[in-house]
Design an enzyme around this catalytic site. Structure first.
Site, PDB file in Angstrom:
ATOM      1  N   ASN A   1       0.882  -1.169   0.000  1.00  0.00           N
ATOM      2  CA  ASN A   1       0.000   0.000   0.000  1.00  0.00           C
ATOM      3  C   ASN A   1       0.919   1.219   0.000  1.00  0.00           C
ATOM      4  O   ASN A   1       1.565   1.511   1.011  1.00  0.00           O
ATOM      5  CB  ASN A   1      -0.886  -0.024   1.251  1.00  0.00           C
ATOM      6  N   VAL A   2       0.973   1.921  -1.097  1.00  0.00           N
ATOM      7  CA  VAL A   2       1.956   3.004  -1.225  1.00  0.00           C
ATOM      8  C   VAL A   2       1.697   4.157  -0.252  1.00  0.00           C
ATOM      9  O   VAL A   2       2.585   4.979  -0.005  1.00  0.00           O
ATOM     10  CB  VAL A   2       2.022   3.555  -2.675  1.00  0.00           C
TER      11      VAL A   2
ATOM     12  N   ASN B   1       2.999   5.197 -10.416  1.00  0.00           N
ATOM     13  CA  ASN B   1       1.763   5.190 -11.198  1.00  0.00           C
ATOM     14  C   ASN B   1       0.511   4.967 -10.342  1.00  0.00           C
ATOM     15  O   ASN B   1      -0.570   5.408 -10.724  1.00  0.00           O
ATOM     16  CB  ASN B   1       1.875   4.086 -12.268  1.00  0.00           C
TER      17      ASN B   1
ATOM     18  N   SER C   1      -2.028  14.191 -14.519  1.00  0.00           N
ATOM     19  CA  SER C   1      -3.207  14.072 -15.382  1.00  0.00           C
ATOM     20  C   SER C   1      -3.336  15.356 -16.187  1.00  0.00           C
ATOM     21  O   SER C   1      -2.944  16.432 -15.701  1.00  0.00           O
ATOM     22  CB  SER C   1      -4.460  13.895 -14.526  1.00  0.00           C
TER      23      SER C   1
ATOM     24  N   TYR D   1      -8.950  14.840  -6.684  1.00  0.00           N
ATOM     25  CA  TYR D   1      -8.060  14.152  -7.632  1.00  0.00           C
ATOM     26  C   TYR D   1      -7.196  15.169  -8.386  1.00  0.00           C
ATOM     27  O   TYR D   1      -5.971  15.019  -8.468  1.00  0.00           O
ATOM     28  CB  TYR D   1      -8.918  13.355  -8.619  1.00  0.00           C
TER      29      TYR D   1
ATOM     30  N   SER E   1      -4.588  16.665  -6.216  1.00  0.00           N
ATOM     31  CA  SER E   1      -3.491  15.716  -5.917  1.00  0.00           C
ATOM     32  C   SER E   1      -2.543  15.614  -7.106  1.00  0.00           C
ATOM     33  O   SER E   1      -1.321  15.554  -6.938  1.00  0.00           O
ATOM     34  CB  SER E   1      -4.043  14.337  -5.544  1.00  0.00           C
ATOM     35  N   LYS E   2      -3.103  15.631  -8.316  1.00  0.00           N
ATOM     36  CA  LYS E   2      -2.265  15.492  -9.511  1.00  0.00           C
ATOM     37  C   LYS E   2      -1.487  16.788  -9.793  1.00  0.00           C
ATOM     38  O   LYS E   2      -0.376  16.762 -10.336  1.00  0.00           O
ATOM     39  CB  LYS E   2      -3.124  15.107 -10.721  1.00  0.00           C
TER      40      LYS E   2
HETATM   41  N1  LIG Z   1      -7.237   6.187 -16.868  1.00  0.00           N
HETATM   42  C1  LIG Z   1      -7.032   7.449 -17.207  1.00  0.00           C
HETATM   43  O1  LIG Z   1      -7.673   7.981 -18.119  1.00  0.00           O
HETATM   44  C2  LIG Z   1      -5.980   8.256 -16.509  1.00  0.00           C
HETATM   45  C3  LIG Z   1      -5.723   9.560 -16.966  1.00  0.00           C
HETATM   46  C4  LIG Z   1      -4.740  10.312 -16.305  1.00  0.00           C
HETATM   47  C5  LIG Z   1      -4.050   9.766 -15.237  1.00  0.00           C
HETATM   48  N2  LIG Z   1      -4.344   8.505 -14.815  1.00  0.00           N
HETATM   49  C6  LIG Z   1      -3.582   7.984 -13.689  1.00  0.00           C
HETATM   50  O2  LIG Z   1      -2.910   6.808 -14.088  1.00  0.00           O
HETATM   51  C7  LIG Z   1      -2.733   5.943 -12.962  1.00  0.00           C
HETATM   52  C8  LIG Z   1      -3.274   4.566 -13.297  1.00  0.00           C
HETATM   53  O3  LIG Z   1      -4.649   4.694 -13.642  1.00  0.00           O
HETATM   54  P1  LIG Z   1      -5.500   3.494 -14.245  1.00  0.00           P
HETATM   55  O4  LIG Z   1      -6.529   4.097 -15.109  1.00  0.00           O
HETATM   56  O5  LIG Z   1      -4.597   2.454 -14.790  1.00  0.00           O
HETATM   57  O6  LIG Z   1      -6.231   2.984 -12.915  1.00  0.00           O
HETATM   58  P2  LIG Z   1      -6.436   1.492 -12.359  1.00  0.00           P
HETATM   59  O7  LIG Z   1      -7.441   1.620 -11.274  1.00  0.00           O
HETATM   60  O8  LIG Z   1      -6.692   0.547 -13.467  1.00  0.00           O
HETATM   61  O9  LIG Z   1      -4.996   1.147 -11.742  1.00  0.00           O
HETATM   62  C9  LIG Z   1      -4.562   1.650 -10.525  1.00  0.00           C
HETATM   63  C10 LIG Z   1      -3.821   0.541  -9.803  1.00  0.00           C
HETATM   64  O10 LIG Z   1      -3.299   1.091  -8.590  1.00  0.00           O
HETATM   65  C11 LIG Z   1      -3.535   0.166  -7.549  1.00  0.00           C
HETATM   66  N3  LIG Z   1      -3.610   0.896  -6.287  1.00  0.00           N
HETATM   67  C12 LIG Z   1      -4.638   1.668  -5.832  1.00  0.00           C
HETATM   68  N4  LIG Z   1      -4.352   2.130  -4.620  1.00  0.00           N
HETATM   69  C13 LIG Z   1      -3.142   1.656  -4.302  1.00  0.00           C
HETATM   70  C14 LIG Z   1      -2.312   1.791  -3.158  1.00  0.00           C
HETATM   71  N5  LIG Z   1      -2.718   2.489  -2.077  1.00  0.00           N
HETATM   72  N6  LIG Z   1      -1.089   1.172  -3.167  1.00  0.00           N
HETATM   73  C15 LIG Z   1      -0.702   0.441  -4.221  1.00  0.00           C
HETATM   74  N7  LIG Z   1      -1.438   0.269  -5.319  1.00  0.00           N
HETATM   75  C16 LIG Z   1      -2.653   0.882  -5.358  1.00  0.00           C
HETATM   76  C17 LIG Z   1      -4.853  -0.513  -7.906  1.00  0.00           C
HETATM   77  O11 LIG Z   1      -5.008  -1.769  -7.250  1.00  0.00           O
HETATM   78  C18 LIG Z   1      -4.734  -0.627  -9.414  1.00  0.00           C
HETATM   79  O12 LIG Z   1      -4.156  -1.855  -9.803  1.00  0.00           O
HETATM   80  C19 LIG Z   1      -3.443   6.622 -11.796  1.00  0.00           C
HETATM   81  O13 LIG Z   1      -2.510   7.355 -11.042  1.00  0.00           O
HETATM   82  C20 LIG Z   1      -4.414   7.554 -12.494  1.00  0.00           C
HETATM   83  O14 LIG Z   1      -4.756   8.649 -11.687  1.00  0.00           O
HETATM   84  C21 LIG Z   1      -5.300   7.736 -15.421  1.00  0.00           C
END
Ligand SMILES: NC(=O)c1ccc[n+]([C@@H]2O[C@H](COP(=O)([O-])OP(=O)(O)OC[C@H]3O[C@@H](n4cnc5c(N)ncnc54)[C@H](O)[C@@H]3O)[C@@H](O)[C@H]2O)c1
Length: 258
Positions: free
Chosen positions: A61-62, A88, A147, A161, A164-165
């Site tokens: 858990n990060v 990530n 983001s 969100y 945070s970003k």
């Molecule tokens: N999907 C998008 O369009 C998008 C756009 C911009 C930024 N992002 C960012 O990209 C990253 C990944 O997004 P995604 O769409 O793949 O989401 P996702 O939910 O598919 O993946 C996130 C992963 O992080 C893990 N996670 C969550 N909390 C955690 C914690 N406390 N410790 C360790 N692992 C944890 C989850 O189990 C999951 O596997 C995120 O930071 C998200 O904010 C996503």
């Protein structure tokens, strides 16, 4: 491109994280697949190993500094060095809406994971990133996940969100300057909406999708690989003189006035 690198990817079992693990493995890296959901990390690492790559799953858990420290110790024991880190892991909870209605508990959860996780992992990995520079005489590399929402407002707000970003983007620039003399590069990616289950919930009708796609000069949503290939480049020595950059990966949305 990343041959011999030892790279930690947090949230490695998620949509974009999995693509990062694949891109990094395919470019020659040894990848530590880190997720709070160990099963996700394990399934992907097994898939990578079966395909002939080097990947090891870890649970963490990060948001917890102690867990982050244990994780980095375990990765170091397993690989003997760390010269890349992809922060990530992140959440975008549905109860996070406008600042006017979200509770402080919502804010805390988002900030603890998105921002706190980035700080915890970077802090714990730092001595090893420095050690790798001494050994290889080449920069180590951190890539943080922001983001495109930090560049634009949104009619459907996700203020916790977005904040945070934004903090991650600012922190990354500061880290890039702070760590430059140690030859540790710090860059940030700012993706637009990527085709993930997460985002599909927001654009769940043909009309909603079409309306949003109109905003993208390149005429489509992003794919996880659009992000992961950029991250693989930023981790690699191909980007050896790039640090402090905030890279939008958004099909041009953030430069589109109307
Ligand atoms: N999907 C998008 O369009 C998008 C756009 C911009 C930024 N992002 C960012 O990209 C990253 C990944 O997004 P995604 O769409 O793949 O989401 P996702 O939910 O598919 O993946 C996130 C992963 O992080 C893990 N996670 C969550 N909390 C955690 C914690 N406390 N410790 C360790 N692992 C944890 C989850 O189990 C999951 O596997 C995120 O930071 C998200 O904010 C996503």
């Amino acid at each position: 491109m990343n041959h011999g690198r030892s790279v930690v990817v947090t949230g490695g079992g998620g949509a974009i994280g999995s693509a990062c693990v694949r891109s990094l493995c395919q470019s020659g890296a040894k990848v530590s697949v880190v997720d709070i959901d160990f099963n996700r990390a394990k399934v992907l690492a097994n898939e990578m190993v079966a395909a002939g790559f080097e990947a090891v799953p870890f649970q963490c858990n990060v948001a917890s500094f102690d867990e982050a420290q244990r994780l980095i110790d375990d990765v170091y024991d397993r690989f003997g060095y760390i010269d890349g880190l992809v922060n990530n892991a992140g959440i975008m909870p549905h109860q996070d809406v406008s600042f006017a209605t979200a509770t402080m508990d919502d804010w805390r959860e988002i900030l603890d994971i998105n921002l706190g996780g980035t700080v915890n992992l970077s802090r714990c990995a730092l001595p090893h990133l420095k050690e790798s520079v001494r050994r290889r005489a080449l920069p180590s590399s951190i890539v943080n996940m922001s983001s495109f929402l930090v560049l634009l407002g949104a009619r459907i707000p996700q203020d916790g969100y977005t904040a945070s970003k934004g903090a991650i983007a600012s922190l990354s620039r500061s880290m890039a300057v702070e760590l430059g003399e140690d030859q540790i590069r710090v860059n940030t990616v700012a993706p637009g909406p990527i085709e993930t289950p997460h985002v599909a919930k927001f654009f769940n009708t043909a009309e909603a999708r079409a309306k949003r796609i109109e905003r993208f000069p390149l005429g489509r949503f992003g794919r996880p690989e659009d992000v992961s290939e950029a991250i693989s480049f930023l981790i690699s020595d191909k980007s050896a003189w790039i640090t402090g950059v905030l890279l939008p990966i958004d099909g041009g949305a953030s430069c589109n006035y109307i």
